[in-house]
Design a protein around this motif. Structure first.
Motif, PDB file in Angstrom:
ATOM      1  N   VAL A  85       2.626 -28.480  21.837  1.00 16.38           N
ATOM      2  CA  VAL A  85       2.654 -29.359  23.015  1.00 16.38           C
ATOM      3  C   VAL A  85       3.436 -30.628  22.689  1.00 16.38           C
ATOM      4  CG1 VAL A  85       1.253 -30.624  24.686  1.00 16.38           C
ATOM      5  CG2 VAL A  85       0.487 -28.389  23.861  1.00 16.38           C
ATOM      6  N   SER A  86       3.279 -31.130  21.466  1.00 19.24           N
ATOM      7  CA  SER A  86       4.084 -32.264  21.014  1.00 19.24           C
ATOM      8  C   SER A  86       5.563 -31.922  21.045  1.00 19.24           C
ATOM      9  CB  SER A  86       3.667 -32.667  19.594  1.00 19.24           C
ATOM     10  OG  SER A  86       4.545 -33.630  19.052  1.00 19.24           O
ATOM     11  N   THR A  87       5.910 -30.755  20.539  1.00 24.76           N
ATOM     12  CA  THR A  87       7.306 -30.327  20.553  1.00 24.76           C
ATOM     13  C   THR A  87       7.864 -30.310  21.964  1.00 24.76           C
ATOM     14  OG1 THR A  87       7.029 -28.978  18.560  1.00 24.76           O
ATOM     15  CG2 THR A  87       8.874 -28.421  20.000  1.00 24.76           C
ATOM     16  N   ALA A  88       7.099 -29.764  22.891  1.00 27.04           N
ATOM     17  CA  ALA A  88       7.562 -29.652  24.274  1.00 27.04           C
ATOM     18  C   ALA A  88       7.819 -31.026  24.883  1.00 27.04           C
ATOM     19  CB  ALA A  88       6.540 -28.882  25.102  1.00 27.04           C
ATOM     20  N   ALA A  89       6.928 -31.987  24.613  1.00 28.05           N
ATOM     21  CA  ALA A  89       7.123 -33.340  25.137  1.00 28.05           C
ATOM     22  C   ALA A  89       8.366 -33.975  24.527  1.00 28.05           C
ATOM     23  CB  ALA A  89       5.889 -34.191  24.851  1.00 28.05           C
ATOM     24  N   ILE A 142      -5.657 -30.766  15.437  1.00 21.20           N
ATOM     25  CA  ILE A 142      -4.805 -31.037  16.591  1.00 21.20           C
ATOM     26  C   ILE A 142      -5.665 -31.211  17.836  1.00 21.20           C
ATOM     27  CG2 ILE A 142      -2.935 -30.136  18.031  1.00 21.20           C
ATOM     28  CD1 ILE A 142      -1.985 -28.552  15.585  1.00 21.20           C
ATOM     29  N   GLY A 143      -5.563 -32.372  18.468  1.00 19.72           N
ATOM     30  CA  GLY A 143      -6.290 -32.641  19.704  1.00 19.72           C
ATOM     31  C   GLY A 143      -5.408 -32.358  20.914  1.00 19.72           C
ATOM     32  N   ILE A 144      -5.852 -31.460  21.765  1.00 20.19           N
ATOM     33  CA  ILE A 144      -5.106 -31.083  22.967  1.00 20.19           C
ATOM     34  C   ILE A 144      -5.886 -31.535  24.193  1.00 20.19           C
ATOM     35  CG2 ILE A 144      -4.182 -29.187  24.354  1.00 20.19           C
ATOM     36  CD1 ILE A 144      -2.671 -29.555  21.772  1.00 20.19           C
ATOM     37  N   VAL A 145      -5.235 -32.304  25.066  1.00 20.02           N
ATOM     38  CA  VAL A 145      -5.851 -32.770  26.307  1.00 20.02           C
ATOM     39  C   VAL A 145      -5.342 -31.908  27.461  1.00 20.02           C
ATOM     40  CG1 VAL A 145      -6.027 -34.681  27.945  1.00 20.02           C
ATOM     41  CG2 VAL A 145      -6.147 -35.130  25.487  1.00 20.02           C
ATOM     42  N   ARG A 146      -6.278 -31.298  28.183  1.00 22.66           N
ATOM     43  CA  ARG A 146      -5.958 -30.506  29.374  1.00 22.66           C
ATOM     44  C   ARG A 146      -6.538 -31.243  30.589  1.00 22.66           C
ATOM     45  NH1 ARG A 146      -6.367 -24.515  30.263  1.00 22.66           N
ATOM     46  NH2 ARG A 146      -7.195 -24.416  28.144  1.00 22.66           N
ATOM     47  N   ILE A 147      -5.691 -31.556  31.564  1.00 28.01           N
ATOM     48  CA  ILE A 147      -6.126 -32.198  32.796  1.00 28.01           C
ATOM     49  C   ILE A 147      -6.017 -31.192  33.935  1.00 28.01           C
ATOM     50  CG2 ILE A 147      -5.702 -34.066  34.443  1.00 28.01           C
ATOM     51  CD1 ILE A 147      -4.613 -35.741  32.164  1.00 28.01           C
ATOM     52  N   GLU A 148      -7.135 -30.960  34.638  1.00 29.87           N
ATOM     53  CA  GLU A 148      -7.164 -30.022  35.753  1.00 29.87           C
ATOM     54  C   GLU A 148      -7.282 -30.784  37.071  1.00 29.87           C
ATOM     55  OE1 GLU A 148     -10.269 -27.187  35.101  1.00 29.87           O
ATOM     56  OE2 GLU A 148      -9.370 -26.402  33.253  1.00 29.87           O
ATOM     57  N   ASP A 192      -7.858 -30.526  41.589  1.00 28.71           N
ATOM     58  CA  ASP A 192      -8.544 -29.762  42.623  1.00 28.71           C
ATOM     59  C   ASP A 192      -7.610 -28.820  43.373  1.00 28.71           C
ATOM     60  OD1 ASP A 192      -7.075 -31.632  44.005  1.00 28.71           O
ATOM     61  OD2 ASP A 192      -8.770 -32.469  45.128  1.00 28.71           O
ATOM     62  N   GLU A 193      -6.320 -28.862  43.085  1.00 31.81           N
ATOM     63  CA  GLU A 193      -5.372 -27.942  43.705  1.00 31.81           C
ATOM     64  C   GLU A 193      -4.897 -26.859  42.733  1.00 31.81           C
ATOM     65  OE1 GLU A 193      -2.197 -29.868  45.773  1.00 31.81           O
ATOM     66  OE2 GLU A 193      -3.542 -31.220  46.868  1.00 31.81           O
ATOM     67  N   GLY A 194      -5.549 -26.788  41.578  1.00 32.83           N
ATOM     68  CA  GLY A 194      -5.253 -25.729  40.621  1.00 32.83           C
ATOM     69  C   GLY A 194      -4.108 -26.009  39.665  1.00 32.83           C
ATOM     70  N   VAL A 195      -3.415 -27.129  39.817  1.00 33.22           N
ATOM     71  CA  VAL A 195      -2.347 -27.490  38.888  1.00 33.22           C
ATOM     72  C   VAL A 195      -2.964 -28.185  37.681  1.00 33.22           C
ATOM     73  CG1 VAL A 195      -0.172 -28.732  38.596  1.00 33.22           C
ATOM     74  CG2 VAL A 195      -0.796 -27.825  40.848  1.00 33.22           C
ATOM     75  N   GLN A 196      -2.537 -27.808  36.501  1.00 32.79           N
ATOM     76  CA  GLN A 196      -3.059 -28.453  35.293  1.00 32.79           C
ATOM     77  C   GLN A 196      -1.923 -28.812  34.354  1.00 32.79           C
ATOM     78  OE1 GLN A 196      -4.696 -25.371  32.172  1.00 32.79           O
ATOM     79  NE2 GLN A 196      -5.627 -24.919  34.167  1.00 32.79           N
ATOM     80  N   GLY A 197      -2.177 -29.837  33.547  1.00 36.46           N
ATOM     81  CA  GLY A 197      -1.180 -30.279  32.585  1.00 36.46           C
ATOM     82  C   GLY A 197      -1.794 -30.476  31.224  1.00 36.46           C
ATOM     83  N   CYS A 198      -0.949 -30.519  30.189  1.00 35.60           N
ATOM     84  CA  CYS A 198      -1.455 -30.658  28.828  1.00 35.60           C
ATOM     85  C   CYS A 198      -0.681 -31.722  28.064  1.00 35.60           C
ATOM     86  CB  CYS A 198      -1.398 -29.329  28.080  1.00 35.60           C
ATOM     87  SG  CYS A 198       0.244 -28.599  27.935  1.00 35.60           S
ATOM     88  N   GLY A 199      -1.362 -32.337  27.116  1.00 37.70           N
ATOM     89  CA  GLY A 199      -0.769 -33.314  26.211  1.00 37.70           C
ATOM     90  C   GLY A 199      -1.416 -33.180  24.850  1.00 37.70           C
ATOM     91  N   ALA A 219      -1.508 -38.643  24.961  1.00 36.74           N
ATOM     92  CA  ALA A 219      -1.799 -37.263  25.360  1.00 36.74           C
ATOM     93  C   ALA A 219      -2.086 -37.179  26.851  1.00 36.74           C
ATOM     94  CB  ALA A 219      -2.975 -36.733  24.552  1.00 36.74           C
ATOM     95  N   ILE A 220      -2.857 -38.133  27.376  1.00 29.94           N
ATOM     96  CA  ILE A 220      -3.152 -38.158  28.806  1.00 29.94           C
ATOM     97  C   ILE A 220      -1.873 -38.366  29.612  1.00 29.94           C
ATOM     98  CG2 ILE A 220      -4.262 -39.553  30.609  1.00 29.94           C
ATOM     99  CD1 ILE A 220      -6.579 -39.987  28.555  1.00 29.94           C
ATOM    100  N   ASP A 221      -1.053 -39.308  29.181  1.00 30.34           N
ATOM    101  CA  ASP A 221       0.190 -39.592  29.896  1.00 30.34           C
ATOM    102  C   ASP A 221       1.092 -38.369  29.951  1.00 30.34           C
ATOM    103  OD1 ASP A 221       2.056 -41.823  30.991  1.00 30.34           O
ATOM    104  OD2 ASP A 221       3.279 -40.823  29.476  1.00 30.34           O
ATOM    105  N   ASN A 222       1.264 -37.685  28.832  1.00 24.78           N
ATOM    106  CA  ASN A 222       2.130 -36.504  28.816  1.00 24.78           C
ATOM    107  C   ASN A 222       1.580 -35.395  29.699  1.00 24.78           C
ATOM    108  OD1 ASN A 222       3.861 -37.819  27.058  1.00 24.78           O
ATOM    109  ND2 ASN A 222       2.923 -36.934  25.231  1.00 24.78           N
ATOM    110  N   ALA A 223       0.254 -35.267  29.725  1.00 23.24           N
ATOM    111  CA  ALA A 223      -0.358 -34.261  30.603  1.00 23.24           C
ATOM    112  C   ALA A 223      -0.100 -34.584  32.071  1.00 23.24           C
ATOM    113  CB  ALA A 223      -1.854 -34.165  30.327  1.00 23.24           C
TER     114      ALA A 223
END
Length: 386
Positions: free
Chosen positions: A315-319, A23-29, A31-38, A98-102
């Motif tokens: 993460v797939s389920t959540a999307a 399972i490949g998980i993409v985490r985008i961080e 500079d304001e501390g908000v992060q998302g995942c896909g 994955a990037i888009d969902n993040a």
């Protein structure tokens, strides 16, 4: 707000009896501390490594320093400026998805709302599920009937299986286009046994994985009609709209498919020829939420239902749940409640553990509604782009 770092987690569980789970998980961080995942939708089969490295390449070229709230411009760049995006396939579209969902996750968290609120609002409060993956190791019709009863006892009103995927001697193996008759008739008996065991009130979904030739798909599909399946998924090659249409015209079971179709362009012939009754976009492969809502709207013009394909991690389920909550033509959702590994630990509070009576309650948490579990993910390798 700017994207400051991208981490691609390689959650590799290795091989089991059927395939290699990765399972490949993409985490985008930011500079304001908000992060998302896909999640990259290549958790099984062959290709996960390709999706992971494609996500790294896309992050290096198109993400660092960008405004994460500019979702459509970033999607358009990944599609058109990569050159291969306009030809595509699961590797590039898996990474893009994955990037888009993040990015949707980040936008929802930034604005303090669930993603479905960004997609025109909530259509429903809960999501009906069907259970998959319950039949591993079963062989005789009697064993399949007993296994199905256990699924029903767990509260599910729908279940899915591939009756042709198990050889007569009990091995998981896909048949040739022209299946051996004894194998095919055993598959039909398995379905009949499940129907007899669960009764008329439980929906039976059949997944053929695109393995039968058109003639055999029609011959045995007609035999399966008496068991009243909810749908007949990928009875023939999933890229061949004409063959799918021929089966649809000759078998009185709704046809489903789409987990191996990418972007609205590949769905076009299936919708325009009315070859499919239920489309199954994978949120980790079809182009992400940005593209999935367009595919769903396109399908709605043909009165076609949407059942997201979901065969990976939480993460797939959540999307998927965010899309399900927002579109009018949703019908049912897939998930695997019987995985032997601990993949649901990828996030801290997975929706899978909130399932009740075969349904998910749509969460009100911001973004996709899940947070990555750092303590768990540190066990696995990761690529970092900064």
């Amino acid at each position: 707000m700017k994207i400051s770092k991208v981490i691609i987690h390689n959650v590799d569980y290795g091989a089991d009896a059927h395939t290699h789970w990765q399972i490949g998980i993409v985490r985008i961080e930011t500079d304001e501390g908000v992060q998302g995942c896909g999640e990259i939708g290549l958790a099984y089969g062959t290709g996960a490594e390709g999706g992971i490295h494609m996500a790294r390449a896309l992050a290096e070229r198109f993400l660092i320093g960008r405004d994460p709230l500019q979702i459509e411009p970033i999607w358009d760049d990944m599609f058109r400026r990569t050159f291969w995006g306009q030809g595509g396939g699961p590797i590039i579209y898996g990474a893009m998805s994955a990037i888009d969902n993040a990015l949707w996750d980040i936008k929802g968290k930034t604005l303090g709302v669930p993603v479905f609120e960004l997609m025109a609002g909530r259509m429903r409060d809960d999501i009906r599920l069907y259970a998959n993956g319950w039949f591993v190791g079963l062989n005789t019709p009697e064993e399949w009937a007993e296994g199905a009863l256990k699924v029903v006892a767990d509260g599910y009103t729908a279940l899915k299986f591939d009756p042709f995927g198990q050889t007569p001697d009990g091995r998981w193996w896909y048949p040739r286009r022209h299946i051996d008759r004894d194998w095919a008739l055993l598959a039909v008996r398995r379905v009949e046994a499940v129907r007899k065991a669960v009764g008329d009130d439980i929906d039976i979904c059949l997944d053929i994985h695109g393995n039968l030739g058109t003639t055999d798909a029609i011959i045995y599909g007609r035999m399966l009609e008496a068991s009243r399946p909810f749908f007949y998924e990928e009875p023939v090659d999933p890229l061949n709209a004409a063959c799918m249409k021929k089966v649809s015209d000759n078998v009185k079971i709704p046809i489903a498919g789409g987990e191996r179709l990418y972007l609205r362009y590949q769905y076009r012939p299936f919708l325009e020829q009315q070859a499919i009754d239920i489309i199954q976009p994978d949120l980790g492969l079809c182009g992400g939420l940005t593209e999935a809502r367009k595919i769903a709207a396109y399908a709605e013009t043909y009165n076609v239902h949407v059942q997201p394909h979901n065969c990976g991690g939480p993460v797939s389920t959540a999307a998927c749940v965010q899309l399900d909550a927002a579109i009018p033509n949703f019908i049912i959702m897939e998930w695997f409640p019987y995985f032997a590994d601990d993949r649901y630990a990828i996030v801290t509070d997975p929706l899978e553990r909130r399932q009740s009576d075969g349904r998910y309650r749509v969460p009100d948490r911001p973004g996709l509604g899940v947070e990555l579990n750092d303590d768990y993910l540190k066990r696995f390798d990761a690529l970092v782009v900064a």
